[in-house]
Design a protein around this motif. Structure first.
Motif, PDB file in Angstrom:
ATOM      1  N   GLU A   1       0.879  -1.175   0.000  1.00  0.00           N
ATOM      2  CA  GLU A   1       0.000   0.000   0.000  1.00  0.00           C
ATOM      3  C   GLU A   1       0.909   1.216   0.000  1.00  0.00           C
ATOM      4  O   GLU A   1       2.058   1.140   0.434  1.00  0.00           O
TER       5      GLU A   1
ATOM      6  N   ALA B   1       0.158   3.929   1.653  1.00  0.00           N
ATOM      7  CA  ALA B   1      -0.107   4.655   2.896  1.00  0.00           C
ATOM      8  C   ALA B   1       1.100   4.745   3.828  1.00  0.00           C
ATOM      9  O   ALA B   1       1.359   5.803   4.416  1.00  0.00           O
TER      10      ALA B   1
ATOM     11  N   GLU C   1      -1.594 -11.629  -4.602  1.00  0.00           N
ATOM     12  CA  GLU C   1      -2.965 -12.110  -4.410  1.00  0.00           C
ATOM     13  C   GLU C   1      -3.054 -13.597  -4.736  1.00  0.00           C
ATOM     14  O   GLU C   1      -2.495 -14.063  -5.731  1.00  0.00           O
TER      15      GLU C   1
ATOM     16  N   ILE D   1      -8.695  -6.205 -14.263  1.00  0.00           N
ATOM     17  CA  ILE D   1      -7.857  -5.332 -13.436  1.00  0.00           C
ATOM     18  C   ILE D   1      -8.459  -5.062 -12.058  1.00  0.00           C
ATOM     19  O   ILE D   1      -7.945  -4.248 -11.308  1.00  0.00           O
ATOM     20  N   PHE D   2      -9.539  -5.760 -11.701  1.00  0.00           N
ATOM     21  CA  PHE D   2     -10.179  -5.509 -10.397  1.00  0.00           C
ATOM     22  C   PHE D   2      -9.267  -5.944  -9.252  1.00  0.00           C
ATOM     23  O   PHE D   2      -9.061  -5.210  -8.289  1.00  0.00           O
TER      24      PHE D   2
ATOM     25  N   PHE E   1      -0.703  -2.997  -8.904  1.00  0.00           N
ATOM     26  CA  PHE E   1      -1.766  -2.037  -9.188  1.00  0.00           C
ATOM     27  C   PHE E   1      -1.347  -0.681  -8.657  1.00  0.00           C
ATOM     28  O   PHE E   1      -0.257  -0.550  -8.084  1.00  0.00           O
TER      29      PHE E   1
ATOM     30  N   GLU F   1      -4.020   7.418  -2.424  1.00  0.00           N
ATOM     31  CA  GLU F   1      -4.371   7.392  -1.006  1.00  0.00           C
ATOM     32  C   GLU F   1      -4.195   8.763  -0.372  1.00  0.00           C
ATOM     33  O   GLU F   1      -3.259   9.499  -0.694  1.00  0.00           O
TER      34      GLU F   1
ATOM     35  N   GLU G   1     -16.252  -3.637  -3.606  1.00  0.00           N
ATOM     36  CA  GLU G   1     -15.535  -2.458  -3.099  1.00  0.00           C
ATOM     37  C   GLU G   1     -14.758  -1.729  -4.185  1.00  0.00           C
ATOM     38  O   GLU G   1     -14.034  -2.345  -4.958  1.00  0.00           O
ATOM     39  N   LEU G   2     -14.938  -0.398  -4.184  1.00  0.00           N
ATOM     40  CA  LEU G   2     -14.150   0.448  -5.072  1.00  0.00           C
ATOM     41  C   LEU G   2     -13.193   1.308  -4.242  1.00  0.00           C
ATOM     42  O   LEU G   2     -12.017   1.428  -4.549  1.00  0.00           O
ATOM     43  N   TRP G   3     -13.706   1.892  -3.148  1.00  0.00           N
ATOM     44  CA  TRP G   3     -12.938   2.889  -2.395  1.00  0.00           C
ATOM     45  C   TRP G   3     -13.168   2.641  -0.903  1.00  0.00           C
ATOM     46  O   TRP G   3     -14.327   2.584  -0.466  1.00  0.00           O
ATOM     47  N   GLY G   4     -12.116   2.486  -0.149  1.00  0.00           N
ATOM     48  CA  GLY G   4     -12.264   2.265   1.295  1.00  0.00           C
ATOM     49  C   GLY G   4     -11.983   3.545   2.059  1.00  0.00           C
ATOM     50  O   GLY G   4     -10.963   4.201   1.821  1.00  0.00           O
TER      51      GLY G   4
ATOM     52  N   GLU H   1      -8.612   7.856   6.391  1.00  0.00           N
ATOM     53  CA  GLU H   1      -7.884   7.423   5.201  1.00  0.00           C
ATOM     54  C   GLU H   1      -8.804   6.986   4.067  1.00  0.00           C
ATOM     55  O   GLU H   1      -9.321   5.879   4.097  1.00  0.00           O
TER      56      GLU H   1
ATOM     57  N   SER I   1      -8.883   5.466   0.590  1.00  0.00           N
ATOM     58  CA  SER I   1      -7.901   4.731  -0.200  1.00  0.00           C
ATOM     59  C   SER I   1      -8.561   4.110  -1.433  1.00  0.00           C
ATOM     60  O   SER I   1      -9.465   3.289  -1.317  1.00  0.00           O
ATOM     61  N   LEU I   2      -8.088   4.530  -2.589  1.00  0.00           N
ATOM     62  CA  LEU I   2      -8.747   4.160  -3.845  1.00  0.00           C
ATOM     63  C   LEU I   2      -7.754   3.534  -4.815  1.00  0.00           C
ATOM     64  O   LEU I   2      -6.630   4.014  -4.949  1.00  0.00           O
TER      65      LEU I   2
HETATM   66  N1  GAP Z   1      -4.133   1.683   2.996  1.00  0.00           N
HETATM   67  C1  GAP Z   1      -5.364   0.984   3.015  1.00  0.00           C
HETATM   68  C2  GAP Z   1      -5.495  -0.010   1.953  1.00  0.00           C
HETATM   69  O1  GAP Z   1      -4.578  -0.284   1.206  1.00  0.00           O
HETATM   70  P1  GAP Z   1      -7.205  -1.718   0.928  1.00  0.00           P
HETATM   71  O2  GAP Z   1      -8.691  -1.826   1.147  1.00  0.00           O
HETATM   72  O3  GAP Z   1      -6.388  -2.932   1.100  1.00  0.00           O
HETATM   73  O4  GAP Z   1      -6.734  -0.556   1.902  1.00  0.00           O
HETATM   74  C3  GAP Z   1      -7.477   0.126  -0.878  1.00  0.00           C
HETATM   75  O5  GAP Z   1      -6.951  -1.117  -0.513  1.00  0.00           O
HETATM   76  C4  GAP Z   1      -7.970   0.118  -2.304  1.00  0.00           C
HETATM   77  O6  GAP Z   1      -6.932  -0.337  -3.183  1.00  0.00           O
HETATM   78  C5  GAP Z   1      -9.142  -0.831  -2.569  1.00  0.00           C
HETATM   79  O7  GAP Z   1     -10.371  -0.232  -2.250  1.00  0.00           O
HETATM   80  C6  GAP Z   1      -9.006  -1.072  -4.060  1.00  0.00           C
HETATM   81  O8  GAP Z   1      -9.567   0.006  -4.791  1.00  0.00           O
HETATM   82  C7  GAP Z   1      -7.504  -1.061  -4.260  1.00  0.00           C
HETATM   83  N2  GAP Z   1      -6.953  -2.433  -4.265  1.00  0.00           N
HETATM   84  C8  GAP Z   1      -6.626  -3.191  -3.194  1.00  0.00           C
HETATM   85  N3  GAP Z   1      -6.142  -4.386  -3.578  1.00  0.00           N
HETATM   86  C9  GAP Z   1      -6.144  -4.380  -4.929  1.00  0.00           C
HETATM   87  C10 GAP Z   1      -5.755  -5.319  -5.938  1.00  0.00           C
HETATM   88  N4  GAP Z   1      -5.206  -6.493  -5.623  1.00  0.00           N
HETATM   89  N5  GAP Z   1      -5.906  -4.979  -7.239  1.00  0.00           N
HETATM   90  C11 GAP Z   1      -6.427  -3.775  -7.584  1.00  0.00           C
HETATM   91  N6  GAP Z   1      -6.807  -2.849  -6.682  1.00  0.00           N
HETATM   92  C12 GAP Z   1      -6.670  -3.132  -5.376  1.00  0.00           C
END
Ligand code: GAP
Length: 510
Positions: free
Chosen positions: A213, A215, A247, A254-255, A260, A264, A331-334, A371, A373-374
């Motif tokens: 991340e 962050a 993962e 690309i989800f 990626f 943030e 989930e799109l944005w946390g 925070e 985070s997108l």
């Molecule tokens: N700092 C907090 C954090 O990283 P997260 O929910 O693990 O939180 C935030 O990730 C955002 O990053 C998610 O809402 C998503 O949009 C994106 N994201 C997380 N893992 C991803 C992945 N493997 N591939 C694409 N986007 C990802």
């Protein structure tokens, strides 16, 4: 609690993936070597789209606000950072292996149910997480009852996460890959961080991680920004950059990928109990409005509030903005209220004070943080999903023809407009069109297309989401010094004097 987004129909994943490949938006990485799961490349149009999305976020947060500063930290950081943040010990997903098929599942995406007839268990079924998993499980349970020739009533099939299975049940639950029990292993924790080695010695002391991340790059620079940025609470630090997660099941294009990008924001606030709920709500609304500003319809966005029992011990609240993707609402944005957990951890592990002296309150404290985070790539998938449209328009001969177009907001469209000379073999048309093209491209990214019938050229631009098509024809040079501008969405055409094209576009695309 989950608010359900609209009943709007969404395109199939296949039509999006095919369009992305055909028109040069997104390719599977390493395709000539058979592809590489979880990695993607952005082609000529995709890289423009991505850049526009990131620029729009940066502009709205960093340039247009007084209280947010930007940052660009390194991807590989001191390994202690990941110890302090909890990632070394806890950033893991439970994983389950199927011995027979060699398939690997995330245990929280694998579901099982006991199949009961009049209260008596006759076997187990399993399914992978999907919108229709309950229907799949019901069908498998009925099939089992029929095959075993059991009389009586099937009890409701209650799905549970594989993580909730009892150890003695592992051998009884069938693998979704084979349909037979006995091959699924017990769940194991699998850390998602990619390890690498830094420096010439390949021993344990050289282990480092690709950041999972962005962050933590912000938290470890918090002191630097406070000391140099002349900030006062509340203030934010924003960062856009790559993140990497190994993962277990990268999927849905690309989800969920292994490499990626994230955008943030860490928004630092005072520790008062009344402050965070207001700031939390403010950022949820801000995030929704920003999505609308880049062309994502509000009715495709929902709010998923995490229940208190699922929050980490330091978290005061988390809401996901969800989006109606082709494979379901996800989930799109946390947006998370993380208290002062991260800064406190870094203070403890680094020995450096993270306290802030609040002039207004005349007091020192470790700020709390909200925070948002997108993921950039998830945003792009949401934009493509929302923009993909099919309709029928008359072709060059006037008969109706199916067309596919991307209804991108002009702000993020790869090309803002495209210029066409009506005929490519008439130098006077080409010259006038080229002059206009060169004028406009000083200001925007503009397309240029000379080949094929004009209707074809419009259609090609429709498919890549160019909002306006500008045609230079014989009237332009012989009569009125004006051009035809065609609107992508309505296909309506207007005649605009050549010397007003730039201001006409500026009014519409900014
Ligand atoms: N700092 C907090 C954090 O990283 P997260 O929910 O693990 O939180 C935030 O990730 C955002 O990053 C998610 O809402 C998503 O949009 C994106 N994201 C997380 N893992 C991803 C992945 N493997 N591939 C694409 N986007 C990802």
């Amino acid at each position: 609690m989950s608010e359900n987004p609209s009943n709007r129909t969404v395109p199939s994943m296949e039509s999006l993936v095919t369009l992305c490949k055909r028109r040069g938006f997104i390719f599977q990485s390493s395709e000539i070597y058979g592809g590489y799961a979880g990695f993607f490349d952005y082609g000529p149009l995709g890289s423009e789209l991505k850049r526009n999305v990131k620029d729009a976020w940066w502009k709205a947060l960093v340039h247009e606000r007084d209280d947010v500063l930007g940052l660009d930290s390194s991807i590989i950081m001191h390994p202690q950072i990941w110890k302090a943040s909890g990632h070394v010990d806890g950033f893991a997903d439970p994983m389950v292996d199927c011995k027979e098929s060699k398939k690997r599942y995330r245990a929280d995406q694998l579901f099982f149910a006991r199949v009961r007839v009049d209260g008596e268990t006759i076997g187990y079924v399993s399914v992978e997480e999907a919108d229709d998993m309950q229907a799949q499980a019901d069908e498998k349970a009925s099939e089992m009852k029929r095959k075993l020739g059991r009389q009586g009533n099937l009890d409701p099939v209650v799905l549970q996460e594989y993580t909730e299975a009892l150890p003695e049940e592992y051998a009884l639950i069938p693998s979704p890959a084979t349909g037979k029990p006995g091959s699924l292993m017990a769940p194991r924790q699998f850390n998602l961080m990619f390890e690498t080695k830094v420096g010439p010695l390949a021993d344990a002391s050289s282990v480092a991680y690709l950041r999972p991340e962005t962050a933590q790059g912000i938290f470890q620079n918090y002191r630097n920004v406070v000391d140099t940025g002349r900030v006062k609470i509340p203030f934010g630090i924003a960062q856009i950059g790559k993140a990497f997660r190994n993962e277990i099941t990268p999927r849905n294009f690309i989800f969920r990928s292994r490499e990626f990008e994230q955008m943030e924001l860490e928004y630092f606030i005072d520790p008062d109990d009344e402050t965070w709920p207001k700031v939390y709500r403010y950022w949820i609304d801000w995030c929704k409005n920003w999505l609308v500003s880049i062309g994502i319809p509000a009715d495709m966005v929902g709010e998923d509030v995490h229940p208190a029992e699922k929050l980490s011990h330091y978290s005061k609240g988390t809401t996901d903005l969800t989006f109606k993707f082709p494979f379901g609402t996800q989930e799109l944005w946390g947006i998370a209220c993380r208290g002062n957990f991260d800064l406190t951890q870094h203070q403890e592990h680094s020995g450096k004070s993270m306290e802030f002296f609040d002039e207004a309150r005349k007091e020192k404290y470790i700020p709390h943080v909200v925070e948002p985070s997108l993921g950039v790539d998830r945003t792009i998938l949401a934009i493509l999903t929302a923009a993909y449209t099919e309709d029928e328009v008359p072709n060059d001969k006037g008969s109706p023809e199916k067309r596919t177009f991307l209804r991108f907001a002009p702000q993020i469209a790869p090309y803002k407009a495209a210029v066409f000379p009506l005929l490519k073999n008439k130098p006077e048309l080409v010259e006038t069109a080229r002059t206009l093209y060169e004028q406009l491209r000083r200001r925007w990214n503009i397309g240029w297309d000379v080949s094929g019938a004009i209707g074809r050229r419009y259609r090609r631009q429709d498919e890549i989401g160019t909002p306006y098509g500008i045609t230079v024809d014989f009237d332009t040079i012989e009569k009125d010094q004006a051009v035809t501008i065609r609107d992508r969405d309505t296909t309506e055409q207007v005649r605009i004097p050549l010397d007003q094209v730039e201001s006409w576009l500026a009014e519409r695309i900014g």
